[in-house]
Design a protein around this motif. Structure first.
Motif, short mmCIF file in Angstrom:
data_model
loop_
_atom_site.label_atom_id
_atom_site.label_comp_id
_atom_site.label_asym_id
_atom_site.label_seq_id
_atom_site.Cartn_x
_atom_site.Cartn_y
_atom_site.Cartn_z
N GLY A 25 -8.56 -19.43 -5.46
CA GLY A 25 -7.25 -19.24 -6.08
C GLY A 25 -7.12 -18.00 -6.93
O GLY A 25 -6.20 -17.88 -7.74
N MET A 26 -8.02 -17.03 -6.72
CA MET A 26 -7.85 -15.78 -7.45
C MET A 26 -6.63 -15.05 -6.91
O MET A 26 -6.47 -14.93 -5.68
CB MET A 26 -9.10 -14.90 -7.29
N HIS A 80 -6.79 -14.32 5.95
CA HIS A 80 -8.17 -14.00 5.56
C HIS A 80 -8.48 -14.34 4.10
O HIS A 80 -8.28 -15.48 3.69
CB HIS A 80 -8.43 -12.51 5.86
N ARG A 81 -8.91 -13.35 3.28
CA ARG A 81 -9.33 -13.64 1.90
C ARG A 81 -8.16 -13.74 0.93
O ARG A 81 -8.36 -13.99 -0.25
CB ARG A 81 -10.25 -12.52 1.38
N ASP A 101 1.76 -31.01 10.64
CA ASP A 101 0.33 -30.77 10.38
C ASP A 101 -0.38 -32.13 10.28
O ASP A 101 0.08 -33.01 9.55
CB ASP A 101 0.14 -30.00 9.05
N ILE A 125 0.20 -21.21 3.27
CA ILE A 125 1.20 -20.31 3.86
C ILE A 125 2.36 -21.12 4.43
O ILE A 125 3.54 -20.86 4.13
CB ILE A 125 0.56 -19.42 4.94
N ALA A 153 0.43 -30.09 16.43
CA ALA A 153 1.31 -29.48 17.43
C ALA A 153 0.45 -29.05 18.62
O ALA A 153 -0.66 -28.53 18.44
CB ALA A 153 2.02 -28.29 16.84
N ALA A 165 -8.41 -23.85 4.94
CA ALA A 165 -8.94 -22.89 3.97
C ALA A 165 -8.39 -23.15 2.58
O ALA A 165 -9.07 -22.93 1.56
CB ALA A 165 -8.62 -21.47 4.42
N THR A 166 -7.15 -23.64 2.52
CA THR A 166 -6.50 -23.90 1.23
C THR A 166 -7.33 -24.84 0.36
O THR A 166 -7.33 -24.71 -0.88
CB THR A 166 -5.09 -24.49 1.49
N GLY A 176 -4.84 -15.37 1.31
CA GLY A 176 -3.69 -16.23 1.61
C GLY A 176 -3.02 -16.83 0.39
O GLY A 176 -1.79 -17.00 0.37
N VAL A 177 -3.80 -17.15 -0.62
CA VAL A 177 -3.19 -17.75 -1.81
C VAL A 177 -2.38 -16.69 -2.56
O VAL A 177 -1.21 -16.88 -2.89
CB VAL A 177 -4.26 -18.38 -2.73
N LEU A 178 -3.01 -15.55 -2.78
CA LEU A 178 -2.30 -14.44 -3.41
C LEU A 178 -1.00 -14.12 -2.66
O LEU A 178 0.05 -13.93 -3.27
CB LEU A 178 -3.21 -13.20 -3.42
C1 LIG Z 1 -14.17 -20.04 0.46
C2 LIG Z 1 -12.80 -19.44 0.40
C3 LIG Z 1 -12.35 -18.86 -0.78
C4 LIG Z 1 -11.08 -18.27 -0.83
N1 LIG Z 1 -10.62 -17.75 -2.02
C5 LIG Z 1 -9.38 -17.19 -2.06
C6 LIG Z 1 -8.87 -16.67 -3.28
O1 LIG Z 1 -9.53 -16.73 -4.31
N2 LIG Z 1 -7.63 -16.10 -3.28
C7 LIG Z 1 -6.87 -16.02 -2.13
O2 LIG Z 1 -5.77 -15.48 -2.19
N3 LIG Z 1 -7.34 -16.52 -0.96
C8 LIG Z 1 -8.56 -17.10 -0.90
N4 LIG Z 1 -9.03 -17.60 0.27
C9 LIG Z 1 -8.24 -17.40 1.48
C10 LIG Z 1 -7.17 -18.46 1.61
O3 LIG Z 1 -7.74 -19.73 1.41
C11 LIG Z 1 -6.57 -18.39 3.00
O4 LIG Z 1 -6.15 -17.07 3.29
C12 LIG Z 1 -5.35 -19.31 3.05
O5 LIG Z 1 -5.73 -20.64 2.76
C13 LIG Z 1 -4.69 -19.24 4.39
O6 LIG Z 1 -3.67 -20.19 4.36
P1 LIG Z 1 -3.09 -20.77 5.69
O7 LIG Z 1 -2.03 -21.72 5.32
O8 LIG Z 1 -2.75 -19.66 6.63
O9 LIG Z 1 -4.35 -21.49 6.39
P2 LIG Z 1 -5.01 -22.91 6.07
O10 LIG Z 1 -5.08 -23.17 4.62
O11 LIG Z 1 -6.28 -22.95 6.84
O12 LIG Z 1 -3.97 -23.93 6.69
C14 LIG Z 1 -3.69 -23.97 8.08
C15 LIG Z 1 -3.12 -25.33 8.39
O13 LIG Z 1 -2.69 -25.32 9.75
C16 LIG Z 1 -2.96 -26.59 10.29
N5 LIG Z 1 -3.01 -26.47 11.75
C17 LIG Z 1 -3.85 -25.75 12.51
N6 LIG Z 1 -3.57 -25.93 13.82
C18 LIG Z 1 -2.52 -26.79 13.87
C19 LIG Z 1 -1.76 -27.36 14.92
N7 LIG Z 1 -2.04 -27.11 16.21
N8 LIG Z 1 -0.73 -28.20 14.61
C20 LIG Z 1 -0.43 -28.45 13.32
N9 LIG Z 1 -1.12 -27.96 12.28
C21 LIG Z 1 -2.13 -27.12 12.55
C22 LIG Z 1 -4.29 -27.01 9.67
O14 LIG Z 1 -4.44 -28.43 9.70
C23 LIG Z 1 -4.14 -26.47 8.26
O15 LIG Z 1 -3.67 -27.44 7.35
C24 LIG Z 1 -10.28 -18.24 0.34
C25 LIG Z 1 -10.72 -18.85 1.50
C26 LIG Z 1 -11.97 -19.45 1.54
C27 LIG Z 1 -12.42 -20.14 2.80
#
Ligand SMILES: Cc1cc2nc3c(=O)[nH]c(=O)nc-3n(C[C@H](O)[C@H](O)[C@H](O)COP(=O)(O)OP(=O)(O)OC[C@H]3O[C@@H](n4cnc5c(N)ncnc54)[C@H](O)[C@@H]3O)c2cc1C
Length: 396
Positions: free
Chosen positions: A43-44, A347-348, A30, A11, A175, A37-38, A350-352
């Motif tokens: 990646g669906m 949640h589930r 970061d 995201i 941060a 979670a990424t 984020g990639v989409l």
């Molecule tokens: C097992 C599993 C399967 C999934 N399959 C799918 C799928 O098939 N399709 C789909 O669309 N989604 C899927 N998801 C959901 C998707 O992975 C998440 O919704 C998405 O990764 C969220 O992205 P994000 O960037 O918000 O969070 P994250 O990927 O968790 O990234 C958050 C980032 O914030 C950083 N951070 C946190 N606190 C701080 C701070 N204080 N200072 C600086 N950096 C900080 C962390 O280091 C991290 O790098 C799946 C998730 C899981 C766990």
């Protein structure tokens, strides 16, 4: 204009690239980019087959997001010179027994009522599309509009695209304090960045958010300068994931994503073009960050029940990460205060939702669409989703 994006998951990176390619001076903070979670996500890009009964509001964001992916991935690949792993192709939804078939038929009826394209097919047709499927299936459905990408490759492409822009940079630090209102800022271990806008994209990272004058915070990221205490209730929903690898001369899945229901439990099998096959995913709210032995057992058992030949592949990796879940399973996406945009709790999905969330963040920050948008929907085409269900203040 200068923006600081806190969090470099799918995201934060997507939002940062959208801002930076629109000409905004962009800094991403970061300590472990794409390590949350990424790193685990399958990646669906499943706007249709991820539909759950209670999540109707999500469709306003997920359907335009799914439609945007092909052109967005092409733009990102051109900008970074790297593959995102985006793979168009359908999704097969299969039932192991008659109870599973009835459950999936009910879900299909709910999806059809909303105009979502899922068709019932014969199990013979399902096996023609994916010959590794067992002949002992009780039912099958097909969703043509759901695709897949490789989140790790997509994140790497986003980092490369950002590094190629002179107005973007990444800071490897955590941060600890952010300020909204007059004079937004981000403080991290070892420095401070003043800016016009902070974009909070910390996924499930702990945030302590209060009104002006909140005292010192021992753990997590403190948010300051808000008009009132802001609750961002993101809870960890752990998922165990297996990565299998095809072997020379061994069975080769066809490329369709297979989602199955086996004795009432979900399993999915995502075959990538590079020979990796991702099997997931359990859902645990037990607070255990390690890979669950029971989860690994169930995933292998159910995946092999649907596609027995997967047993001939190598087991290359097991991983568990937390989905950032919210009480209503919808993201917290919107402007929280002057100088602060929130994009957490995906949640589930984020990639989409990453491409759409990035466009929404850019629109909230008020930047014009970058020139590359000629090839796909501009942010203004995406942002008129009803923002109310995603309001970051809704739990406060
Ligand atoms: C097992 C599993 C399967 C999934 N399959 C799918 C799928 O098939 N399709 C789909 O669309 N989604 C899927 N998801 C959901 C998707 O992975 C998440 O919704 C998405 O990764 C969220 O992205 P994000 O960037 O918000 O969070 P994250 O990927 O968790 O990234 C958050 C980032 O914030 C950083 N951070 C946190 N606190 C701080 C701070 N204080 N200072 C600086 N950096 C900080 C962390 O280091 C991290 O790098 C799946 C998730 C899981 C766990």
């Amino acid at each position: 204009m200068r923006c600081v994006v806190v969090g470099a998951g799918i995201i934060g990176l997507s939002a940062a690239w959208e801002l930076a390619r629109s000409g905004v001076e962009t800094v991403v903070v970061d300590p472990a980019p794409a390590g949350g979670a990424t790193a685990a996500a399958a990646g669906m890009l499943a706007g249709v087959t991820e539909f759950h009964y209670q999540e109707r509001d999500l469709l306003g964001l997920s359907l335009p997001a799914a439609a945007k992916w092909p052109s967005w991935a092409a733009q990102l690949e051109a900008a970074s010179g790297l593959s995102t792993g985006f793979r168009p192709g359908g999704t097969l939804v299969v039932a192991a027994d008659s109870g599973d078939r009835a459950t999936l038929a009910d879900l299909r009826a709910a999806q059809a009522a909303l105009g979502l394209a899922v068709e019932e097919i014969t199990t013979r047709e399902a096996r023609a599309a994916e010959p590794l499927l067992t002949p002992r299936l009780a039912g099958a459905f097909r969703a043509v509009g759901d695709h897949q990408t490789d989140p790790r490759r997509t994140a790497a492409a986003l980092v490369a695209a950002l590094e190629a822009l002179p107005n973007a940079r990444l800071v490897a630090a955590r941060a600890v304090r952010c300020g909204a209102g007059a004079g937004p800022f981000v403080e991290y271990d070892g420095g401070r960045l003043d800016c016009d806008e902070v974009v909070l994209a910390t996924g499930g990272g702990m945030v302590r958010a209060g009104g002006t004058g909140e005292g010192p915070v021992r753990e997590g990221l403190a948010l300051e300068g808000l008009p009132a205490p802001l609750r961002l209730p993101v809870r960890p929903v752990y998922g165990d994931v297996l990565r299998l690898r095809t072997v020379p001369g061994g069975p080769l899945p066809s490329g369709n994503v297979v989602r199955g229901l086996v004795g009432g439990q979900s399993v999915y099998i995502v075959p990538r073009a590079d020979g990796e096959v991702v099997v997931g995913a359990t859902e645990r709210e037990d607070g255990r960050a390690g890979v669950g032995a029971g989860g690994v057992h169930r995933l292998l058992r159910d995946a092999l029940r649907l596609m027995p030949a997967l047993g001939e592949l190598d087991l290359a990796e097991t991983i568990a990460r937390a989905r950032p879940g919210t009480p209503d399973n919808l993201p917290l996406l919107g402007r929280a205060a002057p100088g602060l945009v929130v994009a957490v709790g995906f949640h589930r999905h984020g990639v989409l939702l990453s491409a759409a969330a990035a466009a929404a963040v850019a629109a909230l920050v008020g930047v014009p669409a970058p020139p590359g948008h000629a090839a796909g929907p501009a942010p203004s085409d995406l942002v008129p989703f009803d923002p109310a269900p995603f309001d970051p203040w809704r739990f406060s």
